[in-house]
Design an enzyme around this catalytic site. Structure first.
Site, mmCIF file in Angstrom:
data_model
loop_
_atom_site.group_PDB
_atom_site.id
_atom_site.type_symbol
_atom_site.label_atom_id
_atom_site.label_comp_id
_atom_site.label_asym_id
_atom_site.label_seq_id
_atom_site.Cartn_x
_atom_site.Cartn_y
_atom_site.Cartn_z
ATOM 1 N N ASP A 86 -13.459 6.113 -11.508
ATOM 2 C CA ASP A 86 -14.578 6.554 -10.658
ATOM 3 C C ASP A 86 -15.806 6.970 -11.460
ATOM 4 O O ASP A 86 -16.350 8.063 -11.271
ATOM 5 C CB ASP A 86 -14.142 7.720 -9.761
ATOM 6 C CG ASP A 86 -12.851 7.446 -9.018
ATOM 7 O OD1 ASP A 86 -12.649 6.293 -8.607
ATOM 8 O OD2 ASP A 86 -12.040 8.381 -8.856
ATOM 9 N N GLU A 118 -16.373 3.592 0.672
ATOM 10 C CA GLU A 118 -16.387 4.883 -0.020
ATOM 11 C C GLU A 118 -17.330 4.791 -1.227
ATOM 12 O O GLU A 118 -18.046 3.813 -1.404
ATOM 13 C CB GLU A 118 -14.959 5.239 -0.473
ATOM 14 C CG GLU A 118 -14.328 4.184 -1.353
ATOM 15 C CD GLU A 118 -12.855 4.420 -1.639
ATOM 16 O OE1 GLU A 118 -12.381 5.547 -1.468
ATOM 17 O OE2 GLU A 118 -12.174 3.463 -2.046
#
Length: 534
Positions: A13, A185
């Site tokens: 991420d 997302e």
């Protein structure tokens, strides 16, 4: 060329930021403490760990958080001389409900001191900040919907944030509901060439992962999706070395070039198991004549080497050695603990100088207090080693060397006590909740190795692709001897069991005392070494 991944091992991420000539990448740490890792570079090729901002329990208390809970998808930004970091603390993420709390911390310097957290909301995860040209600031995050008949990933929310009051103001608005790829997302907004560009991660963070781009003339939309969506994915090419590509962020260099960082996974050859977890890679990108973001190499597929940025040559100030003899009064920066920092008296580098002392706490199944200190496994071929002094007097006391994914997946070589044989060396494996004791189960092996007297024992683990092996040394000769059968390293991967799992393999030192006496183990050194391919 820049070789991928630039952050090998569990570094998912990525959020990237440039301040002057300095580049920073923030990555998720999930249940590992301290929370968030920030790496620094000046050439986008060489990276050095320089900060873990969530270093106090008041900033992130993960006691009781589930496996693969904790700190998800941080976003780092810089505005008017101050650094901003937003992150999610995930307390629950299975079933129809998710408990996801978003926070903000700030600092005058990338190395801190980082502030106490400001609570933002709990509507979803993957928060990011967007600083508008007019001075207004906005928070974005994906939103959860717990109603089973609706899309659980219900869209990207936008809400204004007041820097003066340090709180959200106004009402949130869904500005993008995603594409047919689903699982929308990881939002980031960029203002370029008269457009607001919205980058999202879609497809789920496994083998269908992807990067979606959309744009609008208004921050609040409507957004038009890139006609070639997705602009990055490994989903259609199972032969690629870098799989699971997605969850990206972009940065512009001082000389005007653009680069994108993204997560990826490298499965063991011939398998779908990524024991190293989700890693961070980088790709050179450009804006085409239609104003859409494109990869310089590889069309929509991530490549293992991308063009260097043409920045001045740079090397990190320091790199941690492979071997740590615990001679320093300060623990090295590469180590992490599970969920919470060690309480006073649980870990010590001073009670016995030159040794790391760990006092036993709860079991390897505990979500609260474990005495486990570990580093990331970065290579498919590696060796981990220590020497331990430990004198248990009950089977409830254990200490040794562990290769660990989470409470349901590990291989553990440890010293304990037997009522019949005294001090012994044994192996315990947990393979998706199935507890195994390989020395007792495998033909041709004794149930344990007896350790006479109180001498120290050397413990070693070697990973070679899909195989993990343990070794030990004992007595004056110090020769290494094999113990136990071949073990399956794939146990240490996201994919080993059907479960929401997002971290990676670690190796380290641990001690348990289920009697509550907190008996200690002394470790003389710890060594982690990548083994180069022949």
């Amino acid at each position: 060329m820049i070789k991928n991944p630039i952050l090998p091992g569990f570094h998912p991420d990525p959020s990237i930021l440039r301040v002057g000539d300095d580049y920073y990448i923030a990555t998720s740490t999930f249940e590992w403490f301290p929370g968030v890792e920030i790496h620094h570079s000046r050439d986008l090729k060489h990276w050095e760990l320089i900060a873990r901002p969530l270093s106090r329990r008041s900033q992130i208390d993960m006691a009781g958080n589930p496996d693969s809970g904790g700190v998800w998808a941080p976003d780092i930004s810089y505005h008017q001389g101050r650094y901003y970091l937003v992150y999610t603390d995930v307390k629950h993420h299975s079933g129809i409900f998710r408990d996801t709390h978003n926070y903000l911390v700030t600092a005058p310097s990338i190395t801190g001191p980082w502030s106490e957290p400001v609570y933002l909301n709990s509507t979803g995860f993957d928060p990011s900040l967007f600083f508008e040209d007019d001075g207004r600031v906005y928070l974005l995050n994906m939103t959860n919907d717990c109603r089973p008949w609706n899309n659980r990933f219900s869209g990207i929310s936008l809400q204004e944030f007041s820097l003066q009051e340090m709180k959200l103001i106004g009402s949130p608005q869904i500005i993008f509901t995603g594409t047919e790829l689903g699982f929308t997302e990881g939002p980031h907004v960029y203002r370029l060439n008269g457009y607001y560009y919205l980058m999202t991660a879609e497809g789920g963070t496994s083998y269908n992962h992807a990067v979606t781009m959309a744009r609008s003339e208004s921050l609040r939309g409507p957004y038009t999706v890139d006609p070639l969506n997705p602009m990055l994915s490994s989903r259609d090419n199972p032969e690629l070395e870098l799989q699971r590509a997605g969850h990206a962020d972009i940065v512009q260099t001082r000389n005007g070039d653009w680069y994108m960082v993204h997560l990826c996974g490298r499965p063991l050859p011939g398998t779908r198991n990524c024991i190293l977890g989700r890693e961070t890679a980088i790709q050179k990108v450009y804006w085409d004549e239609s104003g859409w973001l494109r990869l310089t190499e590889g069309e929509r597929s991530p490549v293992t080497e991308t063009e260097e940025a043409g920045l001045p040559a740079w090397m990190p100030d320091k790199t941690e050695p492979d071997r740590d003899d615990f001679d320093s009064p300060v623990l090295g920066s590469r180590y992490q603990t599970l969920r919470v920092p060690f309480e006073k008296g649980i870990m010590s580098l001073s009670e016995r100088p030159g040794y790391l002392r760990l006092r036993g706490q709860e079991s390897l199944s505990s979500l609260f207090r474990q005495s486990l200190l570990a580093v990331r496994i970065r290579s498919f071929r590696c060796r981990m080693e220590t020497r331990i002094e430990f004198s248990p007097h009950t089977f409830r006391q254990m200490a040794g060397l562990i290769c660990y994914y989470d409470t349901m997946r590990y291989h553990y070589l440890y010293i304990t006590h037997s009522e019949y044989a005294g001090r012994i060396l044994a192996i315990q494996s947990c393979e998706g909740g199935l507890y195994r004791f390989p020395l007792r189960e495998a033909e041709g092996f004794e149930d344990f190795v007896q350790l006479s007297g109180d001498a120290s024992a050397g413990l070693r683990a070697e990973i070679d692709g899909e195989t993990l092996r343990f070794f030990y040394s004992y007595g004056s000769a110090g020769d290494w001897q094999r113990i136990g059968p071949d073990l399956d390293s794939k146990v240490l991967s996201d994919e080993f069991m059907q479960r929401n799992s997002f971290t990676g393999a670690f190796s380290g030192l641990c001690c348990q005392d289920l009697s509550g006496e907190r008996l200690y183990a002394d470790f003389d050194y710890f060594e982690y070494r990548d083994v180069k391919q022949d």
